[in-house]
Design an enzyme around this catalytic site. Sequence first.
Site, mmCIF file in Angstrom:
data_model
loop_
_atom_site.group_PDB
_atom_site.id
_atom_site.type_symbol
_atom_site.label_atom_id
_atom_site.label_comp_id
_atom_site.label_asym_id
_atom_site.label_seq_id
_atom_site.Cartn_x
_atom_site.Cartn_y
_atom_site.Cartn_z
ATOM 1 N N TYR A 1 -2.203 -0.046 10.695
ATOM 2 C CA TYR A 1 -2.270 -0.491 9.298
ATOM 3 C C TYR A 1 -1.002 -0.080 8.551
ATOM 4 O O TYR A 1 -0.410 -0.887 7.829
ATOM 5 C CB TYR A 1 -3.496 0.102 8.615
ATOM 6 C CG TYR A 1 -3.619 -0.279 7.163
ATOM 7 C CD1 TYR A 1 -3.942 -1.583 6.794
ATOM 8 C CD2 TYR A 1 -3.407 0.659 6.150
ATOM 9 C CE1 TYR A 1 -4.042 -1.947 5.458
ATOM 10 C CE2 TYR A 1 -3.512 0.309 4.813
ATOM 11 C CZ TYR A 1 -3.832 -0.995 4.472
ATOM 12 O OH TYR A 1 -3.924 -1.352 3.149
ATOM 13 N N SER B 1 0.849 -1.193 0.000
ATOM 14 C CA SER B 1 0.000 0.000 0.000
ATOM 15 C C SER B 1 0.882 1.238 0.000
ATOM 16 O O SER B 1 2.026 1.201 0.466
ATOM 17 C CB SER B 1 -0.891 0.010 1.252
ATOM 18 O OG SER B 1 -1.596 1.229 1.379
#
Length: 265
Positions: free
Chosen positions: A158, A145
């Site tokens: 995250y 990501s």
Amino acid sequence: MTNKRLNNKNIVITGASSGIGLSIASLCAENGANLVLLARRLDQLEKIKQDLEGRYSVNVQVYKLDVSDTKEVKAVFSKLLGELSTIDVLVNNAGYGIFRAAHEVEMGDVKGMFDVNVVGLIACTTMVLPLMRQQRKGHIINIASQAGKIATPKSSVYSATKHAVLGYTNSLRMELSDFNVSVTAVNPGPIETNFFSIADEEGTYVKSVKRYMLTPDFVARKVVDRMLTKTREINLPRWMNAGSILFALFPGLFERAGKKVLNKK
């Protein structure tokens, strides 16, 4: 788009029942690849198998797998490794996130995100490494990501998992360079999937970035187009990756200038 390199190749995809995983599976089947699809929802995988085998002349195997359960990972991969002579591509796509301020994050959620996003990814990769090293070919694709490059408020855990994925990916790439095994990190920005039904329960982040969100098909096409090539990273969209470069060069300035926007989760 046609990727002739994929014809009759064996491709394993985790988190394949929806979102990017499903889009990648569909495109791989369209290009003649045989598939092993892994996810927690076996009923959904069975429907996907029926659909893809009905539309394309490919073989699709499905297995129920929760990547956070390392014993289950070992059992499932041992079974599929016994049935396949080669694995050409492993796509580590399974993952999830929860956006909360650091002081509000439940430790169960911390453990859950690391177990799926990091430990699960490593466990699946570890199972295919001996075969890929022995056959001296293959491609490992880790869906990371942009959060692994730019840490933002309310995604501390995250972001930490995706930083870990990038660290693992970069090390693995160097380890496998002499074995003709490619290792690619995919770093997308926000994508229109059910990821945000868990990550962003209030919907505030989605509202603030909706016009910038990528579609699963767009990301999948970029990934499938680069399969079985020596691609180090796929960064989407390009302008967002430019932000990660600025962050690396001028972190203090980036944090001060971007604080207002980044706090919109």
